[in-house]
Design an enzyme around this catalytic site. Structure first.
Site, PDB file in Angstrom:
ATOM      1  CB  ALA A 226      -1.753  -1.199   1.552  1.00 29.39           C
ATOM      2  CB  CYS A 227       0.944   1.697   4.577  1.00 33.04           C
ATOM      3  SG  CYS A 227      -0.112   2.836   3.688  1.00 33.04           S
ATOM      4  CB  THR A 228       5.519  -1.649   4.381  1.00 27.15           C
ATOM      5  OG1 THR A 228       4.525  -2.542   3.895  1.00 27.15           O
ATOM      6  CG2 THR A 228       6.539  -2.430   5.206  1.00 27.15           C
TER       7      THR A 228
END
Length: 346
Positions: free
Chosen positions: A24-26
């Site tokens: 995850a995380c962008t």
């Protein structure tokens, strides 16, 4: 024939993606008109990270964490950052408009200590960048000398924070820094505006190239896998409205980052990085405004750098972002004097 070839390619890539960890995380950098640049990112994790705003002034004496020959420096620039676990800088912008974002990367392998270079723990990596550099070019030219060793830090929950680092500046220049097999790899250029998680960045670029050839205008991958989020963010950030209006630009970036966020309540056992989006940040690098959006209290808050005191006599300040019922809008005047935190180590 061409259709069958595309189906074969699609099947091959699907198998490839399914073999990779889901992370995850962008992070995405937006290029608007009249040099309007905004960097947005999401933070996804399995628990609250006790995140707060800290204002760090110029002239602070720093150490890179731990007692094992830590690197020492004095900050050249003031910054506002988002802390994690009261022991690390995960995100932030300095007074020159340089932004640093840490994102999880399972494949990170840091160098073993085999020489006498000073040590910098990754909990201090982003802060080191913000304290010392005014542009991406300046940072890259210095960091590629590898004058210190980066070591992994451990969170209070026992999880080691394998990460890669994205930096961007007010001119839209960008760089991605990863430690792969113990070696620093840097991708430097304005074209590197998107970052997610696994696989390593060179493979992410290859996956994105494939989807462009398939035709992202007609078909976008829709899962929460890092590779799929990379493709969606890359497509939307460049297809969306390009404007000089800072409020419209902010709304545009927010819409893209929300598109690649993970709904609250989602998590996987033994994969803390595959979890709910707990917060998002947006850094307006032209107008020097830094925004925070907590998904548990979805009211945007921000600070205006032109009204902050970054002088060496101003001291460390903090805005508490937890237990924040009713916390909304401009928090510039809400900073209170505080002690600096110690960076997490092993």
């Amino acid at each position: 024939m061409k259709k069958n070839k595309k189906l074969i390619l699609a099947s091959t890539f699907l198998c490839f993606l399914l073999s990779k960890p889901i992370l995850a995380c962008t992070r995405a950098v937006y290029f608007g008109k009249e040099n309007q640049t905004i960097t947005g990112r999401s933070m996804d994790w399995s628990e609250d990270m006790d995140s707060h705003f800290y204002l760090f002034p110029r002239g602070m004496k720093r150490e890179g964490g731990g007692n094992n020959n830590p690197i020492q420096w004095t900050s050249k620039y003031g910054s506002v950052i988002t802390s994690i676990y009261e022991g690390g800088t995960a995100d932030g912008m300095n007074e020159k408009g340089l932004v640093a974002n840490l994102l999880f990367l399972t494949e990170s392998v840091y160098p073993e200590k085999v020489d006498d270079r000073p040590v910098l723990y990754i909990s201090a990596w982003a802060q080191y960048i913000l304290d010392n550099y005014s542009s991406v070019k300046e940072a890259v030219e210095d960091l590629q000398k590898e004058e210190f060793l980066v070591k992994v830090s451990k969170a209070p929950n026992g999880i080691y924070g394998n990460v890669h680092l994205a930096i961007s500046d007010e001119n839209g220049d960008s760089a991605i820094l990863e430690y792969i097999d113990g070696k620093l790899v840097i991708h430097h250029g304005k074209e590197y505006q998107i970052l997610t998680n696994s696989p390593i960045y060179s493979e992410q670029l290859a996956i994105n190239k494939y989807w462009k050839e398939v035709g992202t205008a007609n078909m976008l991958p829709g899962t929460n896998r890092a590779a799929d989020r990379f493709v969606r963010a890359s497509y939307y950030i460049n297809e969306s409205t390009q404007t000089a209006d800072p409020n419209e630009a902010l709304a545009t970036v927010a819409s893209v980052i929300r598109n690649v966020s993970v709904p609250r309540g989602f998590k996987r056992e033994n994969a803390p990085n595959l979890s709910t989006t707990i917060w998002r940040t947006y850094a307006d690098q032209k107008n020097k405004r830094y925004f925070f959006e907590d998904t548990a209290n979805p009211s945007l808050v921000w600070v205006n750098f032109d009204k902050l005191d970054f002088s060496s006599t101003g001291g460390v300040k903090k805005v508490i972002l937890t237990n924040k019922e009713g916390l909304t809008g401009d928090l510039t005047s809400k900073f209170k004097s505080a002690e600096k935190f110690e960076f997490l180590t092993e």
